[in-house]
Design an enzyme around this catalytic site. Structure first.
Site, PDB file in Angstrom:
ATOM      1  N   HIS A 138       6.055 -25.237 -61.557  1.00 50.17           N
ATOM      2  CA  HIS A 138       5.122 -25.612 -60.495  1.00 50.17           C
ATOM      3  C   HIS A 138       4.284 -26.773 -61.031  1.00 50.17           C
ATOM      4  O   HIS A 138       4.066 -26.876 -62.240  1.00 50.17           O
ATOM      5  CB  HIS A 138       4.227 -24.392 -60.226  1.00 50.17           C
ATOM      6  CG  HIS A 138       3.303 -24.510 -59.065  1.00 50.17           C
ATOM      7  ND1 HIS A 138       2.105 -25.173 -59.148  1.00 50.17           N
ATOM      8  CD2 HIS A 138       3.387 -24.035 -57.799  1.00 50.17           C
ATOM      9  CE1 HIS A 138       1.484 -25.090 -57.981  1.00 50.17           C
ATOM     10  NE2 HIS A 138       2.238 -24.407 -57.141  1.00 50.17           N
ATOM     11  N   ASP A 215       3.430 -18.973 -67.236  1.00 46.25           N
ATOM     12  CA  ASP A 215       2.870 -19.023 -65.888  1.00 46.25           C
ATOM     13  C   ASP A 215       3.456 -17.836 -65.132  1.00 46.25           C
ATOM     14  O   ASP A 215       4.621 -17.849 -64.737  1.00 46.25           O
ATOM     15  CB  ASP A 215       3.257 -20.360 -65.250  1.00 46.25           C
ATOM     16  CG  ASP A 215       2.899 -20.418 -63.769  1.00 46.25           C
ATOM     17  OD1 ASP A 215       2.508 -19.397 -63.190  1.00 46.25           O
ATOM     18  OD2 ASP A 215       3.034 -21.517 -63.183  1.00 46.25           O
ATOM     19  N   GLN A 218       4.165 -16.042 -60.121  1.00 45.30           N
ATOM     20  CA  GLN A 218       5.153 -15.406 -59.232  1.00 45.30           C
ATOM     21  C   GLN A 218       5.763 -14.161 -59.865  1.00 45.30           C
ATOM     22  O   GLN A 218       6.680 -13.579 -59.287  1.00 45.30           O
ATOM     23  CB  GLN A 218       6.271 -16.396 -58.882  1.00 45.30           C
ATOM     24  CG  GLN A 218       5.807 -17.621 -58.120  1.00 45.30           C
ATOM     25  CD  GLN A 218       5.211 -17.295 -56.753  1.00 45.30           C
ATOM     26  OE1 GLN A 218       5.431 -16.209 -56.197  1.00 45.30           O
ATOM     27  NE2 GLN A 218       4.444 -18.214 -56.212  1.00 45.30           N
ATOM     28  N   LYS A 241      -2.028 -13.905 -54.823  1.00 49.10           N
ATOM     29  CA  LYS A 241      -0.583 -13.719 -54.653  1.00 49.10           C
ATOM     30  C   LYS A 241      -0.198 -12.264 -54.896  1.00 49.10           C
ATOM     31  O   LYS A 241       0.969 -11.909 -54.830  1.00 49.10           O
ATOM     32  CB  LYS A 241       0.195 -14.626 -55.616  1.00 49.10           C
ATOM     33  CG  LYS A 241       0.025 -16.120 -55.311  1.00 49.10           C
ATOM     34  CD  LYS A 241       0.870 -16.950 -56.240  1.00 49.10           C
ATOM     35  CE  LYS A 241       0.487 -18.418 -56.253  1.00 49.10           C
ATOM     36  NZ  LYS A 241       0.827 -19.128 -55.022  1.00 49.10           N
ATOM     37  N   CYS A 379       5.280 -27.490 -54.223  1.00 52.63           N
ATOM     38  CA  CYS A 379       4.567 -27.952 -55.434  1.00 52.63           C
ATOM     39  C   CYS A 379       5.498 -27.886 -56.650  1.00 52.63           C
ATOM     40  O   CYS A 379       5.066 -27.510 -57.749  1.00 52.63           O
ATOM     41  CB  CYS A 379       3.308 -27.140 -55.703  1.00 52.63           C
ATOM     42  SG  CYS A 379       2.083 -27.349 -54.444  1.00 52.63           S
TER      43      CYS A 379
HETATM   44  C1  LIG Z   1       4.680 -20.540 -60.310  1.00 53.06           C
HETATM   45  C2  LIG Z   1       3.317 -20.953 -59.844  1.00 53.06           C
HETATM   46  N1  LIG Z   1       2.437 -21.403 -60.737  1.00 53.06           N
HETATM   47  C3  LIG Z   1       1.197 -21.761 -60.399  1.00 53.06           C
HETATM   48  C4  LIG Z   1       0.776 -21.687 -59.105  1.00 53.06           C
HETATM   49  C5  LIG Z   1      -0.625 -22.088 -58.767  1.00 53.06           C
HETATM   50  O1  LIG Z   1      -1.339 -20.974 -58.365  1.00 53.06           O
HETATM   51  P1  LIG Z   1      -2.821 -21.139 -57.802  1.00 53.06           P
HETATM   52  O2  LIG Z   1      -2.718 -22.138 -56.673  1.00 53.06           O
HETATM   53  O3  LIG Z   1      -3.189 -19.777 -57.341  1.00 53.06           O
HETATM   54  O4  LIG Z   1      -3.668 -21.634 -58.911  1.00 53.06           O
HETATM   55  C6  LIG Z   1       1.651 -21.237 -58.118  1.00 53.06           C
HETATM   56  C7  LIG Z   1       1.252 -21.204 -56.705  1.00 53.06           C
HETATM   57  O5  LIG Z   1       2.065 -21.240 -55.815  1.00 53.06           O
HETATM   58  C8  LIG Z   1       2.958 -20.850 -58.505  1.00 53.06           C
HETATM   59  O6  LIG Z   1       3.830 -20.397 -57.615  1.00 53.06           O
END
Ligand SMILES: Cc1ncc(COP(=O)(O)O)c(C=O)c1O
Length: 421
Positions: A138, A215, A218, A241, A379
């Site tokens: 992401h 990260d 998900q 999420k 993203c």
């Molecule tokens: C894999 C992953 N990392 C990071 C993020 C960023 O999360 P946040 O917008 O809650 O900071 C997302 C959000 O869709 C994501 O799917």
């Protein structure tokens, strides 16, 4: 002839290890009708919905417990502080962190990764040092490292993936050298759903003495996470999420790293003492929680963690896997559908394109049918570039979704195809 999807939901579906109807009843928003159709909310990878116990907990906090924390001896402040710190312990247990102080509240995954970029990256990395990321990241696990590259002259090395969306582990291994200082990888890809073999990837990095940030945005909502078993150095995720509120997330970090790292922001609560000559920082986790934090959201996250724990993450994972398998089969049976991301191990996410139709049109028509999916690059533009497409439509599942909702999706996609035939 009816589609396999429509036929399937009319047969008796595998029952999740929890009471699906009771679970659905806990989510008031799922009763909505959109465009006169029952809402099929399949955009959980972007943000999930909150169950009544989380909403009730937020209302109880705001109506009976609200005050600033850590700062006063009066009843409300002590109650709020106990609830805020209690939620931290719930999260600690949820991810099996060794110590409570290894759990830091952030605004979300993005904020957590930026904290590590600042606290670890800016403090400890320099010119020529290398950070390994993957092609599946992401943007929030790419851009902070690029910012560090601009500032410090670090290098980004990228693990490529196969056409199925699986990371090429030999290529990963070949990226290590004496300059490698950090691996920053996603546990589950938000664009493809691939579950990366992070445990093996972490042990490999550790064999080279390199720490690993995962990260888990998900993954934490869908898989049972045990940070001690994974042995990751950092693990990040977002409350919104995983059935919790927005504005709250978690950075788990091994205490020895957090102690070495510089604070992300300066201000109240992150200090032990301040004079114009010298400031002494507070101990972890408070060193990283400057200012008044999102107290209500943290307590709400605690309630979400309780809710998920009561369902059981293994049961949640198994049910979502049923949904994903069913949806994948039903969508793949339609002509002109390309499933983007066909890794052997996937969680929750079904990305697809419909031949001859822009994903935004797919999303718009599905919305007319009451089906909420996400369309775009999610993203994760490097993922789209890898697959040679600008965007996909993405259905993503949570514990409260049903086979009927998958059928609604499939029927909606058939309608899209008819309209564009
Ligand atoms: C894999 C992953 N990392 C990071 C993020 C960023 O999360 P946040 O917008 O809650 O900071 C997302 C959000 O869709 C994501 O799917």
């Amino acid at each position: 002839m009816s589609s396999p999807a429509l036929a399937r939901s009319q047969r008796s579906a595998p029952t999740p290890a929890f009471d699906l109807q009771r679970v659905r009843a806990d989510f008031p928003i799922l009763r909505l009708k959109v465009n006169g159709k029952p809402l099929a909310y399949l955009d959980n990878a972007a943000s999930s919905q909150m169950p009544q116990p989380v909403l009730d907990r937020l209302i109880r906090y705001q109506t009976q417990e609200h005050s600033n924390i850590h700062r006063a001896v009066h009843y409300l402040s002590e109650t709020a502080t106990a609830a805020y710190e209690g939620a931290r312990r719930k999260v600690q247990k949820f991810i099996n962190a060794r110590e409570e102080r290894e759990v830091i509240y952030t605004r979300g995954t993005t904020d957590a990764i930026n904290l590590v970029m600042h606290g670890y990256g800016r403090a400890l990395l320099g010119c020529g040092d290398e950070i390994i990321v993957s092609q599946l990241e992401h943007h929030s696990n790419i851009v902070p490292w690029q910012m560090l590259r601009e500032e410090r002259g670090c290098k980004l090395r990228v693990i490529p993936c196969t056409d199925a969306g699986e990371l090429l582990l030999d290529e990963y291994h070949a990226l290590f050298n004496e300059h490698t200082k950090l691996v920053a990888i996603t546990h589950v890809s938000n664009a493809l759903g691939t579950v990366n073999p992070i445990k093996a990837m972490i042990s490999h990095a550790h064999r080279h003495g390199v720490p690993v940030l995962v990260d888990g945005a998900q993954a934490a909502p869908h898989l049972a996470i045990d940070v001690q078993e994974l042995d990751c150095d950092f693990y990040c995720f977002s409350g919104h999420k995983m059935l919790g509120p927005t504005g709250i997330g978690i950075l788990y970090g091994k205490a020895h790293w957090l102690e070495k790292m510089q604070p992300y922001q300066g201000g109240g609560d992150m200090i032990l003492s301040v004079s114009f000559d010298k400031t002494t920082y507070n101990a972890i986790p408070h060193k990283f929680e400057a200012g008044t934090p999102p107290i209500a959201a943290a307590i709400g996250l605690g309630a979400a963690v309780d809710y998920l724990s009561e369902l059981g993450m293994h049961a949640v994972c198994a049910w979502e896997h049923e949904l994903l398998t069913y949806a994948t089969g039903a969508m793949a049976a339609l002509p002109g559908i390309r499933i983007v991301g066909t890794a052997a191990e996937k969680a929750s996410v079904l990305s697809f394109t419909v031949a001859g139709v822009h994903p935004h049109d797919v999303g718009t028509i599905l919305n007319e049918e009451g089906v909420a999916v996400r369309t775009g690059h999610h993203c994760a533009q490097p993922v789209m570039q890898r697959f040679g497409i600008p965007a996909t439509a993405r259905a993503s599942f949570a514990c409260y979704n049903t086979f009927q909702e998958v059928d609604q999706l499939v029927a909606g996609v058939r309608r899209v195809q008819k309209m564009f035939a």
